[in-house]
Design a protein around this motif. Structure first.
Motif, mmCIF file in Angstrom:
data_model
loop_
_atom_site.group_PDB
_atom_site.id
_atom_site.type_symbol
_atom_site.label_atom_id
_atom_site.label_comp_id
_atom_site.label_asym_id
_atom_site.label_seq_id
_atom_site.Cartn_x
_atom_site.Cartn_y
_atom_site.Cartn_z
ATOM 1 N N ALA A 177 0.814 -1.345 -0.050
ATOM 2 C CA ALA A 177 -0.069 -0.183 -0.033
ATOM 3 C C ALA A 177 0.856 1.375 -0.042
ATOM 4 N N GLU A 178 0.468 2.082 -0.837
ATOM 5 C CA GLU A 178 1.194 3.452 -0.835
ATOM 6 C C GLU A 178 1.011 4.368 0.359
ATOM 7 N N PRO A 179 1.837 4.987 0.927
ATOM 8 C CA PRO A 179 1.606 5.915 2.177
ATOM 9 C C PRO A 179 0.733 7.042 1.623
ATOM 10 N N VAL A 180 -0.341 7.313 2.405
ATOM 11 C CA VAL A 180 -1.016 8.435 2.184
ATOM 12 C C VAL A 180 -0.269 9.812 2.981
ATOM 13 N N ILE A 181 -0.165 10.898 2.027
ATOM 14 C CA ILE A 181 0.628 11.952 2.603
ATOM 15 C C ILE A 181 -0.352 13.064 3.083
ATOM 16 N N HIS A 182 0.025 13.376 4.264
ATOM 17 C CA HIS A 182 -1.155 14.330 5.091
ATOM 18 C C HIS A 182 -0.392 15.818 4.952
ATOM 19 N N ASP A 183 -0.793 16.472 4.169
ATOM 20 C CA ASP A 183 -0.466 17.898 3.712
ATOM 21 C C ASP A 183 -0.733 18.626 5.244
ATOM 22 N N LEU B 26 -9.955 17.601 1.831
ATOM 23 C CA LEU B 26 -9.782 17.388 0.619
ATOM 24 C C LEU B 26 -8.784 15.922 0.399
ATOM 25 N N ILE B 27 -9.233 15.182 -0.436
ATOM 26 C CA ILE B 27 -8.307 13.935 -0.752
ATOM 27 C C ILE B 27 -8.327 14.176 -2.201
ATOM 28 N N TYR B 28 -6.892 14.046 -2.661
ATOM 29 C CA TYR B 28 -6.355 14.131 -4.194
ATOM 30 C C TYR B 28 -5.354 13.374 -4.593
ATOM 31 N N LEU B 29 -5.126 13.241 -5.705
ATOM 32 C CA LEU B 29 -3.871 12.615 -6.211
ATOM 33 C C LEU B 29 -3.091 13.884 -6.774
#
Length: 85
Positions: free
Chosen positions: A24-30, A60-63
């Motif tokens: 699983a790719e880690p999710v980046i929390h801005d 907001l969740i985005y790629l």
């Protein structure tokens, strides 16, 4: 001895068959701040607050353009404030 080796090989083969091979790719929390540079290629999810008044949390969740998933938590002013301009 051959049965022991065959049994061990079968056990290893079964373990590899049921192993989770997807990483699983880690999710980046801005981080929020006075300025956040956003590299948005695709908006996956965003919530618009219409039922509340005052300062409320939003997300907001985005790629980005490299295909990495980002989550941005921020605060907005709700849109259901009666009597405010």
């Amino acid at each position: 001895m051959k049965m022991l080796i065959l049994g061990f090989a079968a056990l290893l083969a079964t373990g590899f068959a049921f192993a989770d091979t997807q990483t699983a790719e880690p999710v980046i929390h801005d981080k929020t701040g006075s300025f956040v540079h956003l590299d948005i290629a695709k908006d996956l999810s965003s919530n618009i607050i219409t039922q509340e008044c005052g300062i409320v949390p939003a997300q907001l969740i985005y790629l980005d353009h490299q295909g990495r998933k980002h989550v941005l938590d921020y605060q907005i002013h709700g849109m259901n404030c009666i009597g405010e301009n």
